[in-house]
Design a protein around this motif. Sequence first.
Motif, mmCIF file in Angstrom:
data_model
loop_
_atom_site.group_PDB
_atom_site.id
_atom_site.type_symbol
_atom_site.label_atom_id
_atom_site.label_comp_id
_atom_site.label_asym_id
_atom_site.label_seq_id
_atom_site.Cartn_x
_atom_site.Cartn_y
_atom_site.Cartn_z
ATOM 1 N N ILE A 271 -18.356 11.907 23.180
ATOM 2 C CA ILE A 271 -19.595 11.126 23.201
ATOM 3 C C ILE A 271 -19.739 10.397 21.870
ATOM 4 O O ILE A 271 -19.580 11.003 20.806
ATOM 5 C CB ILE A 271 -20.819 12.035 23.426
ATOM 6 C CG1 ILE A 271 -20.828 12.560 24.861
ATOM 7 C CG2 ILE A 271 -22.118 11.286 23.114
ATOM 8 C CD1 ILE A 271 -21.998 13.463 25.175
ATOM 9 N N VAL A 272 -20.028 9.100 21.961
ATOM 10 C CA VAL A 272 -20.424 8.341 20.772
ATOM 11 C C VAL A 272 -21.879 7.969 21.002
ATOM 12 O O VAL A 272 -22.195 7.281 21.965
ATOM 13 C CB VAL A 272 -19.605 7.045 20.619
ATOM 14 C CG1 VAL A 272 -20.017 6.295 19.362
ATOM 15 C CG2 VAL A 272 -18.117 7.341 20.610
ATOM 16 N N GLN A 273 -22.778 8.431 20.156
ATOM 17 C CA GLN A 273 -24.192 8.092 20.318
ATOM 18 C C GLN A 273 -24.688 7.410 19.051
ATOM 19 O O GLN A 273 -24.686 8.004 17.975
ATOM 20 C CB GLN A 273 -25.025 9.349 20.606
ATOM 21 C CG GLN A 273 -26.531 9.105 20.705
ATOM 22 C CD GLN A 273 -26.897 8.228 21.896
ATOM 23 O OE1 GLN A 273 -26.528 8.521 23.024
ATOM 24 N NE2 GLN A 273 -27.612 7.125 21.642
ATOM 25 N N ARG A 274 -25.125 6.165 19.195
ATOM 26 C CA ARG A 274 -25.723 5.463 18.056
ATOM 27 C C ARG A 274 -27.108 6.039 17.794
ATOM 28 O O ARG A 274 -27.833 6.375 18.738
ATOM 29 C CB ARG A 274 -25.809 3.965 18.351
ATOM 30 C CG ARG A 274 -24.462 3.302 18.553
ATOM 31 C CD ARG A 274 -23.641 3.267 17.280
ATOM 32 N NE ARG A 274 -24.341 2.625 16.189
ATOM 33 C CZ ARG A 274 -24.373 1.311 15.980
ATOM 34 N NH1 ARG A 274 -23.718 0.490 16.779
ATOM 35 N NH2 ARG A 274 -25.039 0.804 14.960
ATOM 36 N N CYS A 275 -27.498 6.102 16.536
ATOM 37 C CA CYS A 275 -28.751 6.787 16.215
ATOM 38 C C CYS A 275 -29.167 6.510 14.769
ATOM 39 O O CYS A 275 -28.431 5.910 14.004
ATOM 40 C CB CYS A 275 -28.570 8.295 16.375
ATOM 41 S SG CYS A 275 -27.226 8.935 15.368
ATOM 42 N N MET A 325 -35.795 11.417 19.541
ATOM 43 C CA MET A 325 -35.477 10.036 19.911
ATOM 44 C C MET A 325 -36.074 9.679 21.266
ATOM 45 O O MET A 325 -36.456 8.537 21.508
ATOM 46 C CB MET A 325 -33.956 9.848 20.012
ATOM 47 C CG MET A 325 -33.205 9.985 18.713
ATOM 48 S SD MET A 325 -31.404 10.063 19.006
ATOM 49 C CE MET A 325 -31.042 8.384 19.526
ATOM 50 N N TRP A 326 -36.086 10.662 22.174
ATOM 51 C CA TRP A 326 -36.301 10.337 23.581
ATOM 52 C C TRP A 326 -37.559 10.937 24.185
ATOM 53 O O TRP A 326 -37.912 10.638 25.311
ATOM 54 C CB TRP A 326 -35.094 10.805 24.405
ATOM 55 C CG TRP A 326 -33.833 10.077 24.044
ATOM 56 C CD1 TRP A 326 -33.730 8.855 23.423
ATOM 57 C CD2 TRP A 326 -32.492 10.512 24.275
ATOM 58 N NE1 TRP A 326 -32.410 8.512 23.268
ATOM 59 C CE2 TRP A 326 -31.623 9.519 23.786
ATOM 60 C CE3 TRP A 326 -31.939 11.652 24.867
ATOM 61 C CZ2 TRP A 326 -30.244 9.631 23.863
ATOM 62 C CZ3 TRP A 326 -30.563 11.754 24.938
ATOM 63 C CH2 TRP A 326 -29.725 10.753 24.435
ATOM 64 N N GLN A 333 -37.581 9.766 15.834
ATOM 65 C CA GLN A 333 -36.415 8.911 16.102
ATOM 66 C C GLN A 333 -35.185 9.290 15.273
ATOM 67 O O GLN A 333 -34.550 8.436 14.647
ATOM 68 C CB GLN A 333 -36.821 7.437 15.848
ATOM 69 C CG GLN A 333 -35.929 6.372 16.438
ATOM 70 C CD GLN A 333 -35.836 6.375 17.940
ATOM 71 O OE1 GLN A 333 -34.837 6.018 18.478
ATOM 72 N NE2 GLN A 333 -36.882 6.775 18.645
ATOM 73 N N TYR A 373 -16.731 -0.895 17.577
ATOM 74 C CA TYR A 373 -15.681 0.100 17.809
ATOM 75 C C TYR A 373 -15.059 -0.109 19.169
ATOM 76 O O TYR A 373 -15.633 -0.766 20.035
ATOM 77 C CB TYR A 373 -16.218 1.532 17.684
ATOM 78 C CG TYR A 373 -17.411 1.865 18.544
ATOM 79 C CD1 TYR A 373 -17.245 2.317 19.858
ATOM 80 C CD2 TYR A 373 -18.699 1.745 18.049
ATOM 81 C CE1 TYR A 373 -18.346 2.639 20.636
ATOM 82 C CE2 TYR A 373 -19.806 2.058 18.818
ATOM 83 C CZ TYR A 373 -19.628 2.507 20.111
ATOM 84 O OH TYR A 373 -20.711 2.813 20.882
ATOM 85 N N SER B 100 -22.357 4.125 27.503
ATOM 86 C CA SER B 100 -23.411 5.034 27.053
ATOM 87 C C SER B 100 -23.373 5.105 25.537
ATOM 88 O O SER B 100 -22.473 4.576 24.905
ATOM 89 C CB SER B 100 -23.224 6.424 27.671
ATOM 90 O OG SER B 100 -21.967 6.931 27.297
ATOM 91 N N GLY B 101 -24.387 5.761 24.995
ATOM 92 C CA GLY B 101 -24.412 6.001 23.553
ATOM 93 C C GLY B 101 -25.014 4.882 22.723
ATOM 94 O O GLY B 101 -24.968 4.930 21.499
ATOM 95 N N LEU B 102 -25.605 3.881 23.376
ATOM 96 C CA LEU B 102 -26.262 2.827 22.605
ATOM 97 C C LEU B 102 -27.592 3.360 22.071
ATOM 98 O O LEU B 102 -28.155 4.297 22.618
ATOM 99 C CB LEU B 102 -26.510 1.598 23.495
ATOM 100 C CG LEU B 102 -25.256 1.009 24.140
ATOM 101 C CD1 LEU B 102 -25.633 -0.047 25.172
ATOM 102 C CD2 LEU B 102 -24.350 0.401 23.079
ATOM 103 N N HIS B 103 -28.079 2.749 21.027
ATOM 104 C CA HIS B 103 -29.362 3.181 20.468
ATOM 105 C C HIS B 103 -30.472 2.254 20.954
ATOM 106 O O HIS B 103 -30.644 1.165 20.448
ATOM 107 C CB HIS B 103 -29.306 3.208 18.943
ATOM 108 C CG HIS B 103 -30.453 3.962 18.332
ATOM 109 N ND1 HIS B 103 -30.661 4.038 16.987
ATOM 110 C CD2 HIS B 103 -31.448 4.681 18.891
ATOM 111 C CE1 HIS B 103 -31.740 4.759 16.748
ATOM 112 N NE2 HIS B 103 -32.240 5.151 17.895
#
Lengths: 486, 690
Positions: A271-275, A325-326, A333, A373, B100-103
């Motif tokens: 998993i790549v999660q931007r944050c 965040m959610w 956040q 990426y 998936s995984g976008l902010h």
Amino acid sequence: MKTVHLTLFSIFLGCLSLTGIIVAQPIYQKIGLHDKANFINSSPNWKVVGNIWYGPFKSKLREEAGSGVLVNTLSGNNRAPLVTKMEHGNILLEFDFMLAPYSSTTVYLQGRYGIRLTDSWSENSDTSEICGSILKRSSFSGEERKELRSLPPRMNVARAPGLWQHLRIVFQSPQFDPNGEKRSNARLLQVSLNGVFIHEDIALPDITYTELFQNELNTGPLVFSGNSRIAFRNIRYCFFDEQEKDRVLLPAQVPVMGRTPLVVTPVQKTIVQRCFMSDEGSGEDQKMTSCAVVGESTDIHYGINLEQGAVIRLWKGEFIDATTMWEGRGVVQLARPLGSVITLSGQPLFATFRDQYTPWPDTMQQGYRYAGYQLDKQGRPTFNYYFQGLQFHDRIIPSDNNRFLTRSLHLIQGDPGKELWILLAAGTVIEELEGGLYAVNDKSYYVRLDKKKHREVVLRDVNGRKELLVPGSALKMPGLTWSYIW
Amino acid sequence: MKATQKICFIILVLLALQIVPTLQLEAQHDNHSVSSTGKPQTEDDFYKIQTIRPPEGVLLEISGMATLPDGRLAVCTRRGEVWLVENPSGTRPWFKLFASGLHEPLGLAWKDGALYTAQRAELTRLTDADGDDQADMFEAICNWPLSGNYCEYNHGPVIGRDGNFYINLNLADNGMSNKEPFYGEMGSHARWRGWMIRVSPDGKLEPYAAGLRSPAGIGQNATGDIFYTENQGGWIGTGYITHVEKGDFFGHPSSLKSAGEPGSTVHIKSTDIPTNAPMMHTAVRQLPGLKMPSVRFPHGILGISTSGIIADTSGAFGPFFKDQVFVGDEGHPKILRVFLEKVNGEYQGAVFPFREGFMSGILRMAWGDDQSLFVGMSDRGWSSTGPERWGLQSLVWTGETPFEIRSVKAMPDGFELEFTLEVEKETAENPHSYEISGFDYLYHMTYGSEVQDKKDCSVKAIKVAADGRSVRLVLDGLREGYIHEIKCKGIRSEKGLPLLHDFGYYSLNSIPKGDSLNPDLEGVILISGETAAMTVNKSEPAQAAPSRTGRIPAKHVTVMPASWAGGPDHIFTIGTEPGLKFDIEQLTVKPGSRIKLVFDNNDDMQHNWLLVSPGTADEIGKAALDLGLKGANMQYVPVSDKVLYHTSLLQPRSKEAIYFTAPEKEGKYPYVCTYPGHYLIMRGILNVKK
């Protein structure tokens, strides 16, 4: 299902405690380690030293004279345990420990109830036990003693050999009536390893170590078993009675809006999660706003600040809690790493300077851009950066059976010139253990460099901080590779 | 005297019957059109809502939508997923996870084989390089700074005719801090926050327009000009949709912090901003460069939180609405309809109700390849009055023509109203069929604005077009820069149907030059002064214009009565919780006890607190909604015996104490917030028992 949620909740609490939301601080007493005066009849295998270096691989062991660190050298093939003069009932106990590769040893509360300190990082270790397991018997005394069981922690948050780890135990002694009949079992109320709750409220119906004591009592010494190489320091404790429990237990915070935390778990793919991530070093409310956390189903994860090209967090265990965040409006956040987290300096990956005494900048110099990426079939990202006319690909992948992360930086375009430098690590202390292997920040993690490249490394001291750099020339084919080991 | 009373009575009846858009939870549309079979016609007879369900376990908090050239629908969600929906109009749509995984992406656009989205820190291009319907390239096209505040939303992108990307950068929430007393509750804490930016295909960022607050919608009209929608709040008296051109400034001063930065296209300083709370039409005259929004939406009447924008360029909703613009609302789950025209070189026009009854707050819309409109919803924690927190629905025209005001056009001396069906001449020529008035809102730091300077217009002449499809009205009292409320309650179609929606609001930013209607033309009906006065020059009912603090004193006592020598028996402090809730929902007192109630509005929107008679919370809440334009001025407190006690309408993060004596009669007395729509959920009970 419910159990899972409770588990997650506890981890969440564990992390809250890491961020410093602790109500009242207990008042500690120390077991001084100037010498062995605080221990009974100690055997020569136990020694007080000033510093020690082990691992992480089958490396040579080194020690430095001094005091403050208690170490089992196994000298003369002597494996005697160490017993404190201090005897305790209810106790909050904390200490740092460092294992040598393949070590497997135990600390016994009241000399009777064992918690396993084992190297669960090295491969081909002769034990499958996870560090922090509890030794437990399930029958009452008087009956025939049942076989010992090893109760594993909720997750493996152990570090590699040769790194300092931290254990915090809240133990409640067994209670007896005036006739000596047991009224209640000993209990491990909380055990946290490297800042993460691994056990909560575990009853211990019987003693697990019978060499020194045969019966349960309301007091007893601490006993460190002597069968493996291990070092201890900062041993401190606090006795408490029933009314003072709240002071020693890490508080149960109500989670955000009273709901189950939103835990993100990689199942198969990465998993790549931007944050956003919190910038703990730079004061209140500071956030790093262009981050990604990258999680593996094998429970090895990292966080990267893309504005700096900097790996900022390393951890193992659960991946992230995205509740803030959610949930609701997501006011806080932040992606909160679960598991046991190592915080890196966060300084930029690249800098150019002419004068080798120029301190590494805190923020990226002009001419940098994070450009995205690309995912491979497994879902692992290769990051793309531009810096002053150069283009780089940056790839961080689990290696060596998911025990550490290996980072490869490739120059895709441009000539690095003589002024480009790349930062491998920065911190208060960086110690070179052997060619290309460095322990960072009082042995909290290692950086290991490709053997062919380590001759180019510069370990420098700037204004009291240590920086580990390589020049741009180290990017020559086949690229620059280094590992984060913890 | 008698005549006055009679007029007042008529007005009261008119008020009672006044049609104000109802919330979607209410099934009745009793004032709407009646079909030939005698059944009242509803929006549902013309535009059908269908629900598209995602697979089990998928949380579709929709934040962006785009239709792909092959007819698939792409939707992105708050949690950073992008789904491709195959056959979205079919009975068995098929969902596939693309990325998936976008902010928090807040928009999707398709261009040259890639999806573009604005996520928190950048504009990103998502490409499926290997053709497996999963994105593998996530390219950052343009990066921007943030302070890390959750409210720093990036809405977009929209791809302009020029091939550039347009993105709205929302301000940050200043929270409870009051840290920026001049800018107010929202602030710009990173470069270009509060701006619309334009990004070239190679990633160059150009600050395009400033003064934005919470610009949740961005889109294009039928000709491809760029428009955005704004939410009411500090410095924004009411929500709107507006055309945007390079260098525009829309009024929120916090964005001006970046006006001195290199590349800035706006050169107004914060110190230029008038601080004397002028009306908006005055402010645009006082402050050169401040742009009047194209079409303003009266807050609480036509939505409360404008969002997505979409134009019907193909006439999918019927040829009569071709090229009109549709705007979603995130607070009241409904779609509004906007007619735009250019007058003296600038867009202005009218807004009308269109369709309500969606399942959640609307954020985005996209056309399907079969003329259906996909409606993507998520209240994103902001508590829409819809029954669900998120959803995906479609809206399809049945092919039947609703009887609607198709358009309102400004004329040098009045308006021209066009209808979708032929009107019955007799009703159209009757001045009593129309009620027209003008009003404005304030330009000030305070959250929102009351309706200002509302005055009626009188009908001087009427001309119904020969084809019966339009009516020319000549009016007295037209005011440039004012919003004009146009009600046509009396109009019937040639078949005797009333209008499906009989009102709209025209923003008369500019009055076109030209000749007045020639009274000598055939078919012009001149209205005598007396008749005109009879129809529209009415006085307000006595209670309708209370003083801000005064109201009816016994119901709103803010100082402890002198007779309460021993002080109150109870002191209660009630606050709010996210999700339109009071933090205390049950109180118990003895009959006749003296109560000091502190209502601490710690929320970031306006609320009031009313104690009402048992079983009347719905009735009072609905009555508050039906106050229409008067609502804000009356602080949404209807005049009724059933309202026992109330606070003022409290600004975000303000509090007020009121003093009252609990009823002598035992019972469960509801307390409720009557800000438009809130009464449906924001309630508690005062339990009075011995």
